[in-house]
Enzyme design. Sequence first.
Site, PDB file in Angstrom:
ATOM      1  N   ASP A   1     -11.245   2.804   4.086  1.00  0.00           N
ATOM      2  CA  ASP A   1     -11.629   1.396   3.931  1.00  0.00           C
ATOM      3  C   ASP A   1     -13.137   1.252   3.705  1.00  0.00           C
ATOM      4  O   ASP A   1     -13.600   0.189   3.310  1.00  0.00           O
ATOM      5  CB  ASP A   1     -11.279   0.602   5.197  1.00  0.00           C
TER       6      ASP A   1
ATOM      7  N   LYS B   1       0.840  -1.201   0.000  1.00  0.00           N
ATOM      8  CA  LYS B   1       0.000   0.000   0.000  1.00  0.00           C
ATOM      9  C   LYS B   1       0.878   1.255   0.000  1.00  0.00           C
ATOM     10  O   LYS B   1       0.638   2.196  -0.762  1.00  0.00           O
ATOM     11  CB  LYS B   1      -0.939  -0.013   1.218  1.00  0.00           C
TER      12      LYS B   1
ATOM     13  N   GLN C   1      -4.671  -1.494   9.519  1.00  0.00           N
ATOM     14  CA  GLN C   1      -4.664  -2.814   8.876  1.00  0.00           C
ATOM     15  C   GLN C   1      -5.322  -3.853   9.780  1.00  0.00           C
ATOM     16  O   GLN C   1      -5.052  -3.928  10.976  1.00  0.00           O
ATOM     17  CB  GLN C   1      -3.207  -3.212   8.546  1.00  0.00           C
TER      18      GLN C   1
HETATM   19  N1  GUN Z   1      -6.998  -6.675   5.929  1.00  0.00           N
HETATM   20  C1  GUN Z   1      -7.319  -7.409   4.827  1.00  0.00           C
HETATM   21  N2  GUN Z   1      -7.891  -6.623   3.889  1.00  0.00           N
HETATM   22  C2  GUN Z   1      -7.938  -5.369   4.414  1.00  0.00           C
HETATM   23  C3  GUN Z   1      -8.421  -4.127   3.926  1.00  0.00           C
HETATM   24  O1  GUN Z   1      -8.948  -4.008   2.812  1.00  0.00           O
HETATM   25  N3  GUN Z   1      -8.281  -3.072   4.778  1.00  0.00           N
HETATM   26  C4  GUN Z   1      -7.728  -3.180   6.023  1.00  0.00           C
HETATM   27  N4  GUN Z   1      -7.656  -2.090   6.775  1.00  0.00           N
HETATM   28  N5  GUN Z   1      -7.273  -4.332   6.489  1.00  0.00           N
HETATM   29  C5  GUN Z   1      -7.370  -5.419   5.688  1.00  0.00           C
END
Ligand code: GUN
Length: 302
Positions: free
Chosen positions: A121, A54, A98
Amino acid sequence: MPAKIIDGKAIAASINEETKREVEIFRSKYGRAPALAVILVGDDPASQVYVRNKIRTCAEVGIRSEGIPMAADTPEAALLDKIAELNADDTIDGILVQSPVPETIDEARVIRAIDPAKDVDCFCESNVGKLLIGGERGLMPCTPFGVLELLRRSGVSCRGKDVVVIGRSNIVGKPMAALLMQKAPDADATVTVVHSATEHLAEHIARADIVIAAIGKPRFVKGAMLKKGAVVIDVGINRIFDEKTGKNRLVGDVDFDEALPVAGAITPVPGGVGPMTIAMLMRNAVTAANLRRRDADAAEKK
Ligand code: GUN
């Protein structure tokens, strides 16, 4: 004829090019780049890889990122304090924590602490509510919206199609179903969500025109379960030990080799949905920045 491979990596790259241009427009208007804070609590190796990807993609598209690593034994109060600080920081447009967080932390409370305007998100209650109601699209759930974009940009229409979503998680299954059922040019599907308590699972999958697998079970969907010509979108990312090579490798929730001769089109793992999730996160960061500026400008005019 084997299935067409839907190249998520290439489609994500073209979305990232579009985002790069949006970032430049924002920068020329407001004199700074959109900014995303990414918090990782603990040292889960898979989460570390996702967060690194990311942050790397932020750099590629010109978004300023702030990676915030926190120790696995961080008290919940310290994480909430950090989120409050980022909420109050006008130079931060998006906040992502995350998932999963360590078990000592209440993830729902953490999500609720994030300013909805910075919830890139689309996890919080008000943003999920907006998604369900439909209307103007603001911050969108990254993986489900990535799937919709993959389909649209591959020329697959969902309109009137039987779509079966396998899995009912808050991150993928539920928002995926909400998006697909919207009255919208890229949606308009007839949606069935199947899960661990579903009876006659095979019958549901067998009549699906489009199958979206998001259950986190390696190679769960077999070729024989699919309708001939079905479009198969594999959201799963599972690490398995490959006896042939003696090494770990990633596989999806679909048995790719079995599905290939049956499906009409299919996403690979890796290189399918994964890059799309990140591309949509980048897009959300820019959307959050623009919407925050729009709201600030409107408040100033009052
Ligand atoms: N863990 C797995 N997929 C995601 C996501 O799309 N966002 C976040 N914050 N954590 C994740």
